[in-house]
Design an enzyme around this catalytic site. Structure first.
Site, short mmCIF file in Angstrom:
data_model
loop_
_atom_site.label_atom_id
_atom_site.label_comp_id
_atom_site.label_asym_id
_atom_site.label_seq_id
_atom_site.Cartn_x
_atom_site.Cartn_y
_atom_site.Cartn_z
N GLY A 63 0.88 -1.14 -0.15
CA GLY A 63 0.01 -0.08 -0.01
C GLY A 63 0.88 1.22 0.08
O GLY A 63 2.02 1.16 -0.42
N CYS A 64 0.32 2.27 0.51
CA CYS A 64 1.09 3.68 0.76
C CYS A 64 2.49 3.42 1.42
O CYS A 64 2.51 2.77 2.29
CB CYS A 64 0.33 4.50 1.58
SG CYS A 64 1.32 6.01 1.81
N PHE A 65 3.70 3.83 0.91
CA PHE A 65 4.91 3.42 1.41
C PHE A 65 5.20 4.30 2.74
O PHE A 65 6.04 3.78 3.42
CB PHE A 65 5.92 3.69 0.28
CG PHE A 65 6.09 5.06 -0.58
CD1 PHE A 65 5.56 6.34 0.11
CD2 PHE A 65 6.85 5.09 -1.79
CE1 PHE A 65 5.63 7.33 -0.80
CE2 PHE A 65 6.67 5.91 -2.58
CZ PHE A 65 6.13 7.54 -2.13
#
Length: 179
Positions: free
Chosen positions: A14-16
């Protein structure tokens, strides 16, 4: 302690920003760099291009760790339990191929371990694990403002409502693996 055995792991969950914050809390982790991998567009992609979903890249982190302090298997277990590996191209409100669950292996040993960890953890999930396992071809470091994002922006809404609860879960599930 003995000599360090430095290795790399590259994963996307997902979002880093979330994934980076998780691994920065884990013992044996020397460095975490947010970036992009797995795309087909030529040249170094930008965040804006990644967000379009057209480049094929995933938001990933590259983790430098001391394998004498924490194993690749343990890091994969932390990874697989710190995001939802059963949702295709989605983590919470983040939707698109850039948010896919992916393990980019650096060698055959990492590939085999990723397959084993997924097989062993699959019984703990209600749905099938859809985490992609692919060879790392190239890693592009993300822009500077993405590095240490949670640490530098804890009061920002996304950090407060998405990352902080993820770190609370991490402390509950993996207290023995934290710094």
């Amino acid at each position: 302690m003995g000599n360090k055995k430095i290795e790399l792991m590259t994963v996307g969950g997902g979002c880093f920003w979330c994934t980076e914050a998780v691994f920065q809390a884990v013992k044996g982790v020397e460095k975490v760099v947010s970036g992009y991998s797995g795309g087909k567009a030529p040249g170094k992609p930008t965040y804006r291009e990644i967000c379009s979903g057209l480049t094929g890249h995933a938001e990933v982190v590259q983790v430098t760790f001391d394998a004498n302090s924490i194993s690749y298997k343990d890091l994969l277990t932390v990874f697989m339990t710190s995001h939802d590996p059963t949702t295709l191209n989605r983590q919470g409100g983040d939707v698109g191929t850039q948010y896919r669950s992916v393990i980019y292996y650096h060698n055959d040993t990492q590939k085999e371990m990723a397959e084993t960890v997924i097989e062993n953890l699959s019984k703990y999930f209600d749905n099938s694990i859809v985490t992609e396992i692919s060879p790392l071809k190239i890693f592009y470091e993300a822009e500077d403002y993405h590095q240490d994002y949670y640490e530098n922006n804890k009061s920002q809404g996304y950090c407060s409502f998405v990352i902080t609860p993820k770190l609370t879960k991490l402390r509950q599930m993996h207290a023995d693996k934290l710094k």
